[in-house]
Motif scaffolding. Structure first.
Motif, PDB file in Angstrom:
ATOM      1  N   THR A  48     -17.170   1.084   1.793  1.00  0.00           N
ATOM      2  CA  THR A  48     -15.817   1.151   2.358  1.00  0.00           C
ATOM      3  C   THR A  48     -15.381   2.593   2.595  1.00  0.00           C
ATOM      4  OG1 THR A  48     -14.869   1.205   0.145  1.00  0.00           O
ATOM      5  CG2 THR A  48     -15.001  -0.963   1.213  1.00  0.00           C
ATOM      6  N   ASP A  58       0.861  -1.191   0.000  1.00  0.00           N
ATOM      7  CA  ASP A  58       0.000   0.000   0.000  1.00  0.00           C
ATOM      8  C   ASP A  58       0.892   1.233   0.000  1.00  0.00           C
ATOM      9  OD1 ASP A  58      -3.283   0.176   0.773  1.00  0.00           O
ATOM     10  OD2 ASP A  58      -2.149   2.050   0.888  1.00  0.00           O
ATOM     11  N   ILE A 108     -19.595  -0.354  -2.721  1.00  0.00           N
ATOM     12  CA  ILE A 108     -19.373  -1.063  -1.448  1.00  0.00           C
ATOM     13  C   ILE A 108     -19.190  -0.004  -0.360  1.00  0.00           C
ATOM     14  CG2 ILE A 108     -17.998  -2.863  -0.318  1.00  0.00           C
ATOM     15  CD1 ILE A 108     -16.606  -3.219  -3.148  1.00  0.00           C
TER      16      ILE A 108
HETATM   17  N1  LIG Z   1     -15.799   0.831  -2.776  1.00  0.00           N
HETATM   18  C1  LIG Z   1     -16.559   0.622  -3.850  1.00  0.00           C
HETATM   19  O1  LIG Z   1     -17.716   1.037  -3.918  1.00  0.00           O
HETATM   20  C2  LIG Z   1     -16.004  -0.168  -5.018  1.00  0.00           C
HETATM   21  C3  LIG Z   1     -16.887  -0.628  -6.003  1.00  0.00           C
HETATM   22  C4  LIG Z   1     -16.385  -1.361  -7.078  1.00  0.00           C
HETATM   23  C5  LIG Z   1     -15.029  -1.617  -7.164  1.00  0.00           C
HETATM   24  N2  LIG Z   1     -14.206  -1.150  -6.195  1.00  0.00           N
HETATM   25  C6  LIG Z   1     -12.782  -1.416  -6.335  1.00  0.00           C
HETATM   26  O2  LIG Z   1     -12.380  -2.244  -5.254  1.00  0.00           O
HETATM   27  C7  LIG Z   1     -11.005  -1.964  -4.942  1.00  0.00           C
HETATM   28  C8  LIG Z   1     -10.879  -1.701  -3.454  1.00  0.00           C
HETATM   29  O3  LIG Z   1     -11.687  -0.582  -3.139  1.00  0.00           O
HETATM   30  P1  LIG Z   1     -11.994  -0.132  -1.642  1.00  0.00           P
HETATM   31  O4  LIG Z   1     -13.415   0.259  -1.607  1.00  0.00           O
HETATM   32  O5  LIG Z   1     -11.483  -1.134  -0.691  1.00  0.00           O
HETATM   33  O6  LIG Z   1     -11.120   1.204  -1.595  1.00  0.00           O
HETATM   34  P2  LIG Z   1     -10.275   1.827  -0.407  1.00  0.00           P
HETATM   35  O7  LIG Z   1     -10.112   3.267  -0.750  1.00  0.00           O
HETATM   36  O8  LIG Z   1     -10.851   1.467   0.909  1.00  0.00           O
HETATM   37  O9  LIG Z   1      -8.877   1.066  -0.547  1.00  0.00           O
HETATM   38  C9  LIG Z   1      -8.003   1.301  -1.592  1.00  0.00           C
HETATM   39  C10 LIG Z   1      -6.587   1.087  -1.082  1.00  0.00           C
HETATM   40  O10 LIG Z   1      -5.711   1.322  -2.190  1.00  0.00           O
HETATM   41  C11 LIG Z   1      -4.611   2.066  -1.707  1.00  0.00           C
HETATM   42  N3  LIG Z   1      -4.003   2.836  -2.767  1.00  0.00           N
HETATM   43  C12 LIG Z   1      -4.505   3.920  -3.404  1.00  0.00           C
HETATM   44  N4  LIG Z   1      -3.616   4.390  -4.289  1.00  0.00           N
HETATM   45  C13 LIG Z   1      -2.526   3.589  -4.219  1.00  0.00           C
HETATM   46  C14 LIG Z   1      -1.275   3.572  -4.865  1.00  0.00           C
HETATM   47  N5  LIG Z   1      -0.933   4.513  -5.772  1.00  0.00           N
HETATM   48  N6  LIG Z   1      -0.394   2.595  -4.547  1.00  0.00           N
HETATM   49  C15 LIG Z   1      -0.704   1.665  -3.618  1.00  0.00           C
HETATM   50  N7  LIG Z   1      -1.868   1.629  -2.963  1.00  0.00           N
HETATM   51  C16 LIG Z   1      -2.768   2.595  -3.248  1.00  0.00           C
HETATM   52  C17 LIG Z   1      -5.199   2.989  -0.635  1.00  0.00           C
HETATM   53  O11 LIG Z   1      -4.210   3.475   0.257  1.00  0.00           O
HETATM   54  C18 LIG Z   1      -6.199   2.062   0.039  1.00  0.00           C
HETATM   55  O12 LIG Z   1      -5.612   1.366   1.121  1.00  0.00           O
HETATM   56  C19 LIG Z   1     -10.597  -0.782  -5.815  1.00  0.00           C
HETATM   57  O13 LIG Z   1      -9.923  -1.239  -6.946  1.00  0.00           O
HETATM   58  C20 LIG Z   1     -11.925  -0.182  -6.227  1.00  0.00           C
HETATM   59  O14 LIG Z   1     -11.829   0.515  -7.446  1.00  0.00           O
HETATM   60  C21 LIG Z   1     -14.657  -0.442  -5.121  1.00  0.00           C
END
Ligand SMILES: NC(=O)c1ccc[n+]([C@@H]2O[C@H](COP(=O)([O-])OP(=O)(O)OC[C@H]3O[C@@H](n4cnc5c(N)ncnc54)[C@H](O)[C@@H]3O)[C@@H](O)[C@H]2O)c1
Length: 309
Positions: A228, A71, A226
């Motif tokens: 989150t 991360d 989601i």
């Molecule tokens: N939350 C939603 O509604 C949703 C819906 C569909 C898909 N997603 C996808 O699911 C995945 C996880 O999403 P989430 O909701 O857990 O998001 P989140 O923001 O809780 O977690 C994302 C993580 O990625 C890390 N991150 C961001 N930029 C980074 C970088 N340059 N290098 C390394 N790490 C980095 C952040 O520090 C964080 O810990 C993502 O790919 C997101 O696009 C999320």
């Protein structure tokens, strides 16, 4: 004639495989697939410092995997590491990696190979979103969205796939999105990056199959919103068909899909039907349906993570 005989033979083989494919899928609709054992596998989760990445790390900790956590946020990642140890993981390795930088990915990947070993399950989960109309998005944000959400997947595959190919063993997991299946308003760069991630993962899945590497599996995940915090403020007008998903539910479904070596996982199930509708509905009928379901309004109250900071 030999060529006619060969054509008949090819047709017969195709028919048997085609019907077997259907019967196997039908069978597993009723009887779940056996789950594979991931104890001792080296599982790399990108974006493990919060949200779904953290929950996946905890699931795999519980299953006895060796964890490699990447991360950009060291504090969040350390918290995940502590929780994973509590959940039973004996070997957890944390790395600060900026997934928007190709050279950083290659540098940290080399370190992982030296310090931990060959990654056997790669979960490309790190993701970012801007959530604005295209003309309001600074160019650097568009670039970064593609760097993290799609290009990082290519660089991590390039770093870890060679060892998987040598051993004909591994699992490639792409966390895309419902936005990688259906374009929508105020998410143009995000949708494009998630379409790219899906297209890349699907192509590699087929490429590895065509090359005979049947021991390397792929799972492509497309969830709707989601809870989150990433899409904080977003709403759904159709909680029955398109509910905002619980993080633990999503993490359980993804883990299960990996263990059962399922290729596509769309959540909620309505997305399978939505994709089917998209394939044949006239555009104006599809737009009317989107308007009726208020699909283009889901981002109206978006605040996300960035605006809160
Ligand atoms: N939350 C939603 O509604 C949703 C819906 C569909 C898909 N997603 C996808 O699911 C995945 C996880 O999403 P989430 O909701 O857990 O998001 P989140 O923001 O809780 O977690 C994302 C993580 O990625 C890390 N991150 C961001 N930029 C980074 C970088 N340059 N290098 C390394 N790490 C980095 C952040 O520090 C964080 O810990 C993502 O790919 C997101 O696009 C999320």
């Amino acid at each position: 004639m030999p060529s006619k005989t060969k054509a008949m033979k090819d047709l017969l083989i195709f028919a048997v495989k085609f019907i077997y494919g259907f019967l196997e899928a039908l069978f597993h609709w009723v009887v779940p697939k056996p789950k594979k054992n991931v104890a001792g596998e080296i599982v790399l989760v990108t974006g493990s410092g919060s949200g779904i990445g953290r929950l996946l790390a905890l699931r795999f900790a519980h299953l006895g995997a060796i964890l490699v956590l990447w991360d950009i946020n060291p504090e969040g990642n350390q918290e995940t590491c502590d929780l994973a140890r509590k959940a039973g993981a004996s070997r957890v390795y944390t790395y600060i990696c900026n997934c928007s930088e190709r050279q950083d990915i290659y540098r940290v990947a080399a370190q992982v190979k030296k310090e931990v070993g060959d990654v056997t399950i790669l979960i490309n989960n790190a993701g970012i979103v801007t959530g604005k109309y295209l003309l309001e998005i600074p160019d650097e944000c568009v670039e970064k969205t593609f760097d993290v959400n799609s290009k990082a997947h290519i660089w991590t595959y390039k770093a870890f796939l060679p060892a998987m190919i040598t051993n004909n063993h591994g699992h490639l997991v792409c966390i895309s999105s419902s936005a990688g299946l259906l374009g929508t308003s105020r998410l143009s760069d995000y949708c494009a990056s998630k379409f790219a991630a899906l297209g890349f993962a699907e192509s590699l899945c087929f490429e590895l199959f065509a090359q005979g590497y049947t021991g390397i599996k792929s799972t492509i995940v497309c969830p709707f919103f989601i809870k989150t915090g990433m899409f904080e403020g977003c709403i759904t007008e159709n909680p029955l068909l398109l509910p905002i998903l619980e993080p633990n539910y999503v993490a359980d479904k993804i883990t299960n899909a990996i263990l059962e070596e399922q290729v596509y996982l769309f959540m909620p199930r309505f997305l399978y039907f939505a994709l089917f509708l998209k394939s044949f509905l006239p555009v104006n009928a599809a737009l009317a349906l989107c308007e009726y379901m208020k699909v283009f309004e889901v981002m109206n109250c978006f605040t996300g993570r960035l605006k809160k900071e």
